[in-house]
Design a protein around this motif. Structure first.
Motif, PDB file in Angstrom:
ATOM      1  N   GLU A  10       2.838  -4.915  16.545  1.00  0.00           N
ATOM      2  CA  GLU A  10       1.502  -4.855  17.150  1.00  0.00           C
ATOM      3  C   GLU A  10       0.729  -6.158  17.012  1.00  0.00           C
ATOM      4  O   GLU A  10       0.052  -6.579  17.933  1.00  0.00           O
ATOM      5  N   THR A  11       0.804  -6.799  15.837  1.00  0.00           N
ATOM      6  CA  THR A  11       0.006  -8.005  15.591  1.00  0.00           C
ATOM      7  C   THR A  11       0.788  -9.299  15.761  1.00  0.00           C
ATOM      8  O   THR A  11       0.192 -10.360  15.881  1.00  0.00           O
ATOM      9  N   LEU A  12       2.099  -9.211  15.726  1.00  0.00           N
ATOM     10  CA  LEU A  12       3.019 -10.355  15.762  1.00  0.00           C
ATOM     11  C   LEU A  12       2.947 -11.219  14.505  1.00  0.00           C
ATOM     12  O   LEU A  12       3.545 -12.290  14.453  1.00  0.00           O
ATOM     13  N   ARG A  13       2.243 -10.761  13.501  1.00  0.00           N
ATOM     14  CA  ARG A  13       2.176 -11.511  12.240  1.00  0.00           C
ATOM     15  C   ARG A  13       3.452 -11.316  11.435  1.00  0.00           C
ATOM     16  O   ARG A  13       4.143 -10.302  11.567  1.00  0.00           O
ATOM     17  N   GLU A  14       3.733 -12.289  10.565  1.00  0.00           N
ATOM     18  CA  GLU A  14       4.922 -12.256   9.745  1.00  0.00           C
ATOM     19  C   GLU A  14       4.889 -11.085   8.770  1.00  0.00           C
ATOM     20  O   GLU A  14       3.839 -10.785   8.202  1.00  0.00           O
ATOM     21  N   LEU A  15       6.020 -10.454   8.570  1.00  0.00           N
ATOM     22  CA  LEU A  15       6.181  -9.438   7.535  1.00  0.00           C
ATOM     23  C   LEU A  15       6.904 -10.106   6.372  1.00  0.00           C
ATOM     24  O   LEU A  15       7.973 -10.692   6.566  1.00  0.00           O
ATOM     25  N   VAL A  16       6.300 -10.037   5.207  1.00  0.00           N
ATOM     26  CA  VAL A  16       6.841 -10.725   4.035  1.00  0.00           C
ATOM     27  C   VAL A  16       6.802  -9.788   2.837  1.00  0.00           C
ATOM     28  O   VAL A  16       6.076  -8.801   2.820  1.00  0.00           O
ATOM     29  N   ASP A  17       7.581 -10.130   1.828  1.00  0.00           N
ATOM     30  CA  ASP A  17       7.501  -9.452   0.542  1.00  0.00           C
ATOM     31  C   ASP A  17       6.400 -10.173  -0.246  1.00  0.00           C
ATOM     32  O   ASP A  17       6.569 -11.344  -0.625  1.00  0.00           O
ATOM     33  N   LEU A  18       5.285  -9.493  -0.466  1.00  0.00           N
ATOM     34  CA  LEU A  18       4.134 -10.131  -1.097  1.00  0.00           C
ATOM     35  C   LEU A  18       4.433 -10.600  -2.522  1.00  0.00           C
ATOM     36  O   LEU A  18       3.943 -11.653  -2.937  1.00  0.00           O
ATOM     37  N   ASP A  19       5.234  -9.828  -3.249  1.00  0.00           N
ATOM     38  CA  ASP A  19       5.579 -10.226  -4.619  1.00  0.00           C
ATOM     39  C   ASP A  19       6.413 -11.503  -4.626  1.00  0.00           C
ATOM     40  O   ASP A  19       6.183 -12.400  -5.447  1.00  0.00           O
ATOM     41  N   GLU A  20       7.372 -11.598  -3.703  1.00  0.00           N
ATOM     42  CA  GLU A  20       8.188 -12.815  -3.586  1.00  0.00           C
ATOM     43  C   GLU A  20       7.309 -14.023  -3.255  1.00  0.00           C
ATOM     44  O   GLU A  20       7.479 -15.099  -3.819  1.00  0.00           O
ATOM     45  N   CYS A  21       6.380 -13.831  -2.329  1.00  0.00           N
ATOM     46  CA  CYS A  21       5.504 -14.933  -1.918  1.00  0.00           C
ATOM     47  C   CYS A  21       4.589 -15.364  -3.062  1.00  0.00           C
ATOM     48  O   CYS A  21       4.393 -16.561  -3.288  1.00  0.00           O
ATOM     49  N   ALA A  22       4.057 -14.400  -3.800  1.00  0.00           N
ATOM     50  CA  ALA A  22       3.193 -14.728  -4.937  1.00  0.00           C
ATOM     51  C   ALA A  22       3.973 -15.470  -6.016  1.00  0.00           C
ATOM     52  O   ALA A  22       3.470 -16.428  -6.620  1.00  0.00           O
ATOM     53  N   TRP A  42       0.923 -21.994   3.740  1.00  0.00           N
ATOM     54  CA  TRP A  42       1.510 -20.834   4.414  1.00  0.00           C
ATOM     55  C   TRP A  42       1.530 -19.615   3.493  1.00  0.00           C
ATOM     56  O   TRP A  42       1.195 -18.507   3.908  1.00  0.00           O
ATOM     57  N   LEU A  43       1.924 -19.829   2.239  1.00  0.00           N
ATOM     58  CA  LEU A  43       1.960 -18.714   1.292  1.00  0.00           C
ATOM     59  C   LEU A  43       0.571 -18.124   1.078  1.00  0.00           C
ATOM     60  O   LEU A  43       0.410 -16.896   1.058  1.00  0.00           O
ATOM     61  N   LEU A  44      -0.430 -18.964   0.925  1.00  0.00           N
ATOM     62  CA  LEU A  44      -1.801 -18.468   0.781  1.00  0.00           C
ATOM     63  C   LEU A  44      -2.219 -17.672   2.019  1.00  0.00           C
ATOM     64  O   LEU A  44      -2.888 -16.643   1.908  1.00  0.00           O
ATOM     65  N   LYS A  45      -1.793 -18.142   3.191  1.00  0.00           N
ATOM     66  CA  LYS A  45      -2.132 -17.442   4.437  1.00  0.00           C
ATOM     67  C   LYS A  45      -1.531 -16.048   4.443  1.00  0.00           C
ATOM     68  O   LYS A  45      -2.239 -15.068   4.680  1.00  0.00           O
ATOM     69  N   VAL A  46      -0.233 -15.924   4.186  1.00  0.00           N
ATOM     70  CA  VAL A  46       0.402 -14.608   4.266  1.00  0.00           C
ATOM     71  C   VAL A  46      -0.028 -13.698   3.119  1.00  0.00           C
ATOM     72  O   VAL A  46       0.086 -12.471   3.232  1.00  0.00           O
ATOM     73  N   LEU A  47      -0.545 -14.276   2.040  1.00  0.00           N
ATOM     74  CA  LEU A  47      -1.084 -13.485   0.933  1.00  0.00           C
ATOM     75  C   LEU A  47      -2.554 -13.119   1.179  1.00  0.00           C
ATOM     76  O   LEU A  47      -3.186 -12.502   0.325  1.00  0.00           O
ATOM     77  N   ASP A  48      -3.082 -13.509   2.338  1.00  0.00           N
ATOM     78  CA  ASP A  48      -4.455 -13.205   2.749  1.00  0.00           C
ATOM     79  C   ASP A  48      -5.497 -13.834   1.819  1.00  0.00           C
ATOM     80  O   ASP A  48      -6.564 -13.279   1.594  1.00  0.00           O
ATOM     81  N   ARG A  49      -5.174 -15.004   1.302  1.00  0.00           N
ATOM     82  CA  ARG A  49      -6.120 -15.767   0.488  1.00  0.00           C
ATOM     83  C   ARG A  49      -6.627 -16.915   1.370  1.00  0.00           C
ATOM     84  O   ARG A  49      -6.351 -18.085   1.147  1.00  0.00           O
ATOM     85  N   LEU A  50      -7.370 -16.519   2.408  1.00  0.00           N
ATOM     86  CA  LEU A  50      -7.698 -17.430   3.504  1.00  0.00           C
ATOM     87  C   LEU A  50      -8.686 -18.526   3.128  1.00  0.00           C
ATOM     88  O   LEU A  50      -8.602 -19.631   3.660  1.00  0.00           O
TER      89      LEU A  50
END
Length: 175
Positions: A10-22, A42-50
């Motif tokens: 629906e959003t076309l945003r990346e699906l990631v494992d948040l724990d792996e990214c953190a 990029w990691l901060l972006k996908v972790l929603d730390r905008l």
């Protein structure tokens, strides 16, 4: 190593494992090289730390201008624009991505131009401009093919084109 596991339909945003990214962010937190800075943004972006991502993206663009190549600057600017997009500043992201795509195409850098067009399409998609999104995704697909991209990269562009076409108003599809 890719942290992307897929894309939200629906959003076309990346699906990631948040724990792996953190964990990865913690691992590279003190690194100052341009590749590490880009990855941290990029990691901060996908972790929603905008808010943190925007500050670091600004710094990354500055560093790329001072010590990187023109390609580095374009990559940093595209990433910066994606932070603007995630923050809802679609007009600013559109302007930056349009400029980056045009500059990359003018230089003959097909892979960077494809990257910029793909993100331009995602920004337009989120802003509800599905015609522009579809056009940008199609341009990205063309440039990726031209650059000899791998099948999975072509598939990402094809799926984005399909998503934009599904979201277009029905009278435009029939016409």
């Amino acid at each position: 190593m890719s942290f992307i596991r897929g894309y939200d339909q629906e959003t076309l945003r990346e699906l990631v494992d948040l724990d792996e990214c953190a964990a990865r962010l913690a691992e590279i937190e003190s690194q100052r090289s341009l590749p590490a800075l880009l990855e941290r943004v990029w990691l901060l972006k996908v972790l929603d730390r905008l808010d943190e991502a925007l500050v670091l993206a600004d710094e990354t663009v500055r560093q790329a201008r001072m010590a990187g190549t023109r390609k580095d600057v374009l990559r940093a600017r595209v990433l910066h624009a994606t932070i603007l997009q995630y923050r809802g500043a679609h007009a600013a992201a559109d302007q930056e991505l349009t400029t980056c795509a045009a500059e990359a195409e003018g230089q003959g850098w097909a892979s960077i131009a494809a990257f910029a067009h793909q993100h331009h399409g995602k920004n337009a998609y989120e802003a509800g401009d599905f015609d522009t999104a579809r056009d940008s995704f199609k341009r990205s697909l063309f440039l990726r093919r031209e650059a000899g991209a791998e099948d999975h990269e072509l598939e990402v562009a094809l799926l984005a084109i399909e998503a934009a076409e599904r979201r277009r108003p029905s009278q435009l599809v029939a016409g």
